[in-house]
Design a protein around this motif. Structure first.
Motif, PDB file in Angstrom:
ATOM      1  N   MET A 190     -47.303 -30.363  79.310  1.00  0.00           N
ATOM      2  CA  MET A 190     -48.363 -30.181  78.756  1.00  0.00           C
ATOM      3  C   MET A 190     -48.405 -31.119  77.570  1.00  0.00           C
ATOM      4  SD  MET A 190     -48.183 -26.886  76.167  1.00  0.00           S
ATOM      5  CE  MET A 190     -46.658 -26.860  74.884  1.00  0.00           C
ATOM      6  N   SER A 191     -47.575 -32.017  77.434  1.00  0.00           N
ATOM      7  CA  SER A 191     -47.583 -32.985  76.258  1.00  0.00           C
ATOM      8  C   SER A 191     -48.143 -34.340  76.612  1.00  0.00           C
ATOM      9  CB  SER A 191     -46.160 -33.064  75.945  1.00  0.00           C
ATOM     10  OG  SER A 191     -45.791 -32.012  75.334  1.00  0.00           O
ATOM     11  N   SER A 234     -50.473 -32.632  69.524  1.00  0.00           N
ATOM     12  CA  SER A 234     -49.202 -32.484  69.083  1.00  0.00           C
ATOM     13  C   SER A 234     -48.151 -31.962  70.051  1.00  0.00           C
ATOM     14  CB  SER A 234     -49.274 -31.790  67.556  1.00  0.00           C
ATOM     15  OG  SER A 234     -47.953 -31.713  67.155  1.00  0.00           O
ATOM     16  N   PRO A 235     -47.398 -32.860  70.674  1.00  0.00           N
ATOM     17  CA  PRO A 235     -47.337 -34.231  70.226  1.00  0.00           C
ATOM     18  C   PRO A 235     -48.352 -35.045  70.766  1.00  0.00           C
ATOM     19  CG  PRO A 235     -45.652 -33.643  71.962  1.00  0.00           C
ATOM     20  CD  PRO A 235     -46.313 -32.447  71.462  1.00  0.00           C
ATOM     21  N   LEU A 236     -48.732 -36.236  70.324  1.00  0.00           N
ATOM     22  CA  LEU A 236     -49.758 -37.027  70.672  1.00  0.00           C
ATOM     23  C   LEU A 236     -49.129 -38.034  71.507  1.00  0.00           C
ATOM     24  CD1 LEU A 236     -52.681 -37.582  69.779  1.00  0.00           C
ATOM     25  CD2 LEU A 236     -52.142 -38.906  68.346  1.00  0.00           C
ATOM     26  N   TYR A 251     -38.557 -28.797  65.913  1.00  0.00           N
ATOM     27  CA  TYR A 251     -38.767 -28.176  67.282  1.00  0.00           C
ATOM     28  C   TYR A 251     -37.793 -27.760  68.136  1.00  0.00           C
ATOM     29  CZ  TYR A 251     -43.489 -29.966  66.234  1.00  0.00           C
ATOM     30  OH  TYR A 251     -44.635 -30.344  65.728  1.00  0.00           O
ATOM     31  N   ALA A 252     -37.998 -26.642  68.975  1.00  0.00           N
ATOM     32  CA  ALA A 252     -36.831 -26.267  70.008  1.00  0.00           C
ATOM     33  C   ALA A 252     -36.574 -27.250  71.060  1.00  0.00           C
ATOM     34  CB  ALA A 252     -36.988 -24.903  70.377  1.00  0.00           C
ATOM     35  N   GLU A 253     -37.625 -27.911  71.443  1.00  0.00           N
ATOM     36  CA  GLU A 253     -37.762 -29.132  72.405  1.00  0.00           C
ATOM     37  C   GLU A 253     -38.170 -30.310  71.913  1.00  0.00           C
ATOM     38  OE1 GLU A 253     -39.231 -27.682  76.137  1.00  0.00           O
ATOM     39  OE2 GLU A 253     -37.726 -26.460  76.635  1.00  0.00           O
ATOM     40  N   PRO A 254     -37.734 -31.460  72.484  1.00  0.00           N
ATOM     41  CA  PRO A 254     -38.203 -32.624  71.900  1.00  0.00           C
ATOM     42  C   PRO A 254     -39.608 -32.891  71.557  1.00  0.00           C
ATOM     43  CG  PRO A 254     -36.754 -32.958  73.547  1.00  0.00           C
ATOM     44  CD  PRO A 254     -37.085 -31.561  73.626  1.00  0.00           C
ATOM     45  N   HIS A 255     -39.791 -33.593  70.617  1.00  0.00           N
ATOM     46  CA  HIS A 255     -41.427 -33.760  70.109  1.00  0.00           C
ATOM     47  C   HIS A 255     -41.542 -35.244  69.860  1.00  0.00           C
ATOM     48  CE1 HIS A 255     -44.888 -33.888  67.468  1.00  0.00           C
ATOM     49  NE2 HIS A 255     -45.193 -32.566  67.977  1.00  0.00           N
ATOM     50  N   ALA A 256     -42.526 -36.020  70.513  1.00  0.00           N
ATOM     51  CA  ALA A 256     -42.535 -37.341  70.402  1.00  0.00           C
ATOM     52  C   ALA A 256     -42.604 -37.860  69.160  1.00  0.00           C
ATOM     53  CB  ALA A 256     -43.483 -37.923  71.206  1.00  0.00           C
ATOM     54  N   THR A 257     -43.119 -37.327  68.174  1.00  0.00           N
ATOM     55  CA  THR A 257     -43.429 -37.768  66.777  1.00  0.00           C
ATOM     56  C   THR A 257     -42.113 -37.770  65.972  1.00  0.00           C
ATOM     57  OG1 THR A 257     -45.524 -36.837  66.913  1.00  0.00           O
ATOM     58  CG2 THR A 257     -44.878 -37.580  64.705  1.00  0.00           C
ATOM     59  N   VAL A 258     -41.585 -36.658  66.286  1.00  0.00           N
ATOM     60  CA  VAL A 258     -40.114 -36.356  65.222  1.00  0.00           C
ATOM     61  C   VAL A 258     -39.051 -37.565  65.963  1.00  0.00           C
ATOM     62  CG1 VAL A 258     -38.416 -34.726  64.895  1.00  0.00           C
ATOM     63  CG2 VAL A 258     -40.674 -33.893  65.173  1.00  0.00           C
TER      64      VAL A 258
END
Lengths: 330, 377
Positions: free
Chosen positions: A198-199, A245-247, B348-355
Motif C-alpha cells: 500500500m506504500s 505517508s510514506p510518500l 514505525y514497526a515496519e520500514p518507512h521510506a522517509t525515516v
C-alpha cells in the motif's frame, strides 16, 4: 471479477479482513445496524455480530483512545470517523498517543489501528462534511496515511491497512464511493507484503510532456485532464500516489525526470499541503530535469465554503488544465 | 472547609485516623481484614522506601542530573494501599506520578530516572509488569485503560469466578484529569460496556497551581453517578482504607460487576514538579495541616503503639531505602546515551521510506566528520 462501487469494495475488503483475522474489530458511530452513513459497513453487523461491529458512544477521542487499549491487547481495531471534519476531537489521541506509542515504548508496543475517514468534498454537503485534513496526519511521524482512488484499491488497500502493524489513517474519497469497477474478490492476499503494497504509487496513465500527481478524489480529475490534453496534442502522465505517508516520491521523481514538468492536484488547501512536500522533493531530486516551475492546484486557503461555492473552490478540469498549459508553455 | 465541596470530608472512608487510631467501617473493614501486622509492616516498608527514592530523585534534579522530577511525596498510602489490592494478572495504567505503584509492580525505580534524564521516553517493558508507560497528556490514558479492560472482557478474563483467572484494570489519574474530555469519555465507554476497570483518582488537591475547586463544584467521586457507576471517596492518606476500597472495586470489576470510580483524597506535599513553586499559590499553614496528616506518620504511630514496628526493623528499612537511593544515583551517573542514529529506531514497526532516507542521510553526514585517520574531526 465482480463489478462493485468503491463503498461496496471497501465493504468486501473489511469482510475479508474480518474473516481472515478474528482479532479485527470494527468500531464507530452508526456502523452497526445502520451499516454506516455511507453504508460501507453494510451487512457486517448482521454477519459478524455486535461484538465485532461495534456502535460506539458519540465520542471520537473515545473511539481512537479505546482502540489503542484494544490494540495493546492484540486486537486490530478499525475505527470509522463518520466525516473528515469530525476527526479533530480525536486529534490528540491520534497525534500524541497513537502515532508515538511504538516509539515511546522503544518498539515494545505496536498499535495496528486503522482509522477510516470518508474525506474530501464535491457531494454538496454542509459544513464539516467535505474537508481534506490529510496534511495534519502526513506531518505526524508514526502514522501511515493512505487514500485509495478506485474500487480495486479500496478493496485491496483496506486489507493492507488492517494487516499493517503500524497505525494507518485511511482516507476514503467520499465522492468516489459510487464509482464502479471490476474487482477481483478472490485475488490472493499476502499479509507479509501488506505494508509495502500500500506504500507504492501507481502510474495510471503514461505520458511524456508533463506529470500530474494526484490521489484520492483527484485521480479521476487528473485522468480527465490528461484526456483533454491528449486531444490538444500533449502527452500527460498521471500518478496516483495511493500512499501519502510514506510518500513514494521516487516514482514521482522518475516521472518528472522524464517529462520535465510537474503539477500536483489535491482538494486540501495548496498552502503547506502534500503538494508542497512533493514540490520540494522534485526540486531537490529532479531540479536539472525541470523545464518549468512545479505547480500546485488545490483548495484555496480558507475554510471549506458553502457547497454552492465548492465547484469554484475545488480543483476543476479547467483549473487543472490551466496549470498543465502553463507548465507546457515553458 | 466547604461541607459539600470537592474537598469536604463527607462520606470519606477511613480506617486509620491521622493520629494512628483504627476505625471500623461496616462496609469496608471486612476488605482490610486480611491486613495483619506483618502485611502492614510490609506496606510501611514500601512507603518508606518509595519516599527515600523520591527524595533522592528530587536531589538529583536539583543537582542537574535530571531534567525534571515529579515527586509522589504524600501520596504513598494511596498508591501502596491500592497497589496492594492488585494481582499479577491485573493491569495498571498510571499517569506519571505513580512511582509507588511502579515499585509494587516490580519496575526498578532506578531505571525510571532514565526517562527523567531525557535518555528515553520509557524505561520498562509494559508487558513484563502489567504496568503501562507513564502518560503525560492528562487523562489520555484513561481511554487506553478502558479499551484494554474491554478487550480483557472479550478475552474471557472476567466473571469466571476463579480467583486465579479473572483480572481487571486500574487506571490512575489526578483531580485535574477529571476535567479532561478523555476522562469523561472513558467513564462513558467503561460504563456502557461494563468494562472491568477501576478509575483511581488521586485528588491531591492541586493541578499544578489550580485547586480542585477550579475543577469541580462537587466531590469528584460524584462524577460516577452521572454515568451510573459506583463512586467512593476514601482517605488517600490511609493505607488501610485505600487498600480496602480498591480491593472491593477490583473484585467487583473482576467478577463482571463493571467499573468503579474511587476518589482518594490526599495531598501533594511537594511541588507539582521540580519546576514548580507552590509558595506562590498555597500557604504554609495549609502545608502544615497536611504534614500532620502524613500517610507514613499515621501508620508509624499505629504500629508503634501496637508494639509492631521494632526499631531494628525501622533502621533496616531506612538502610534499604538509602541503598536504593545510592544505587539509583550511581546507575544514573553511569548511564550512557545511545548513539544519535538510534533515535531513528522504532518510529514505525515496519520500514518507512522517509525515516529510512533521513537515517541514511544522517549516517552519511556523521561519516563526513571522520578524517582519513578514522577519527572524528
Amino acid at each position: 471479477m465482480t463489478t462493485l462501487t468503491m463503498a461496496a469494495a471497501i465493504n468486501a475488503g473489511l469482510r475479508k479482513a474480518m474473516e481472515r483475522d478474528p482479532k479485527v474489530v470494527l468500531m464507530g458511530e452508526d456502523i452497526g445496524v445502520l451499516g454506516g452513513v455511507f453504508r460501507v459497513t453494510d451487512g457486517l453487523h448482521k454477519d459478524f455480530g455486535g461484538d465485532r461491529v461495534r456502535d460506539t458512544p458519540l465520542a471520537e477521542s473515545g473511539i481512537v483512545g479505546t482502540a489503542i487499549g484494544m490494540a495493546m491487547r492484540g486486537y486490530r481495531p478499525v475505527c470509522e470517523i463518520q466525516f473528515d471534519g469530525f476527526i479533530f476531537p480525536a486529534f490528540s489521541q491520534i497525534t500524541t498517543q497513537l502515532a508515538k506509542m511504538h516509539y515511546r515504548a522503544q518498539g515494545n508496543i505496536t498499535l495496528p489501528v486503522t482509522i477510516r475517514v470518508p474525506f474530501a468534498g464535491n457531494i454538496g454537503a454542509i459544513e464539516h462534511h467535505s474537508e481534506s485534513p490529510e496534511g495534519y496526519f502526513t506531518h505526524t511521524p508514526g502514522l501511515r496515511v493512505a487514500a485509495p482512488a478506485t474500487p480495486e484499491d479500496g478493496f485491496t488497500m483496506i486489507q493492507q491497512a488492517i494487516a499493517c502493524p503500524d497505525p494507518v489513517i485511511f482516507f476514503e474519497p467520499k465522492a468516489r464511493y459510487w464509482d464502479k469497477a471490476d474487482v477481483d474478490l478472490d485475488a490472493p492476499f499476502d499479509e507479509a507484503k501488506a505494508t509495502t503494497g500500500m506504500s507504492r504509487a501507481r502510474i495510471v496513465r503514461q505520458g511524456d510532456d508533463a506529470t500530474i500527481v494526484a490521489y484520492g478524489p483527484t485521480v479521476r480529475l487528473a485522468l480527465q485532464v490528461a484526456q483533454v490534453s491528449e486531444e490538444e496534442g500533449s502527452s500527460v502522465e498521471v500518478i496516483d500516489l495511493r500512499s501519502l505517508s510514506p510518500l513514494d516520491h521516487q516514482t514521482v521523481v522518475r516521472s518528472v525526470k522524464k517529462t520535465g514538468r510537474c503539477v500536483i492536484v489535491h482538494e486540501a488547501p495548496s498552502a503547506f499541503g502534500v503538494g508542497a512536500e512533493i514540490a520540494a522533493r522534485v526540486t531537490e531530486e529532479a531540479f536539472f530535469h525541470l523545464e518549468a516551475p512545479v505547480l500546485r492546484v488545490g483548495g484555496f486557503f480558507m475554510p471549506y465554503p458553502g457547497s454552492k461555492f465548492e465547484h469554484d473552490y475545488l480543483p476543476s478540469v479547467d483549473r487543472l488544465l490551466d496549470a498543465v498549459d502553463r507548465v507546457l508553455a515553458h | 472547609m466547604d461541607a459539600h465541596g470537592p474537598l469536604s470530608d463527607n462520606g470519606v472512608v477511613r480506617l486509620l485516623t491521622h493520629t494512628g487510631d483504627r476505625l471500623e467501617h461496616p462496609e469496608y473493614s471486612p476488605f482490610a481484614q486480611d491486613l495483619d501486622f506483618a502485611a502492614l509492616r510490609a506496606m510501611w516498608r514500601e512507603m518508606v522506601i518509595v519516599r527515600a527514592f523520591d527524595t533522592e530523585a528530587t536531589s538529583l534534579q536539583r543537582q542537574g542530573e535530571l531534567g525534571l522530577w515529579v515527586a509522589a511525596l504524600g501520596q504513598e498510602a494511596a498508591q501502596i494501599g491500592s497497589g496492594h489490592a492488585l494481582t499479577d494478572r491485573d493491569w495498571v495504567f498510571p499517569s506519571y506520578r505513580e512511582h509507588g505503584v511502579a515499585y509494587l509492580r516490580g519496575v526498578d525505580l532506578a531505571d525510571i530516572l532514565r526517562t527523567f534524564r531525557g535518555l528515553e521516553h520509557s524505561s520498562w517493558v509494559p508487558n513484563e509488569h502489567n504496568f503501562h508507560l507513564y502518560t503525560l497528556v492528562i487523562g489520555a490514558h484513561t481511554l487506553h485503560a478502558t479499551g484494554y479492560a474491554m478487550a480483557m472482557d472479550w478475552d474471557g478474563l472476567v466473571g469466571s469466578g476463579r480467583p486465579d483467572h479473572d483480572a481487571a484494570v486500574i487506571c490512575y489519574f489526578g483531580d485535574g484529569a477529571t476535567s479532561e474530555g478523555d476522562t469523561n469519555e472513558a467513564l462513558v465507554f467503561a460504563a456502557v460496556n461494563n468494562a472491568p476497570i477501576v478509575f483511581f483518582c488521586q485528588n491531591n488537591q492541586y493541578a499544578i497551581s489550580e485547586p480542585t475547586t477550579r475543577q469541580s463544584k462537587v466531590a469528584l467521586a460524584q462524577r460516577a453517578s452521572g454515568v451510573g457507576i459506583p463512586g467512593v471517596r476514601v482517605d488517600g492518606n490511609d493505607v488501610l482504607a485505600s487498600y480496602a476500597v480498591t480491593r472491593q472495586a477490583l473484585e467487583r470489576a473482576r467478577s463482571g460487576g463493571g467499573p468503579t470510580f474511587i476518589e482518594a483524597l490526599t495531598y501533594r506535599m511537594a511541588a507539582h514538579t521540580t519546576s514548580d513553586d507552590p509558595t506562590r499559590y498555597r500557604t504554609r499553614d495549609e502545608e502544615d495541616y497536611w504534614r500532620e496528616r502524613d500517610p507514613i506518620a499515621r501508620l508509624t504511630a499505629y504500629l508503634e503503639r501496637a508494639g509492631e514496628l521494632p526499631q531494628a526493623f525501622q533502621e533496616e528499612v531506612r538502610a534499604e531505602g538509602k541503598e536504593l537511593a545510592t544505587r539509583a544515583r550511581i546507575r544514573l551517573k553511569e548511564s550512557v546515551r545511545a548513539p544519535a542514529r538510534d533515535m531513528f529506531d522504532h518510529v514505525y514497526a515496519e520500514p518507512h521510506a522517509t525515516v529510512d532516507s533521513e537515517r541514511a542521510w544522517y549516517e552519511r553526514y556523521e561519516e563526513s566528520f571522520v578524517d582519513a585517520e578514522g577519527s572524528h574531526r
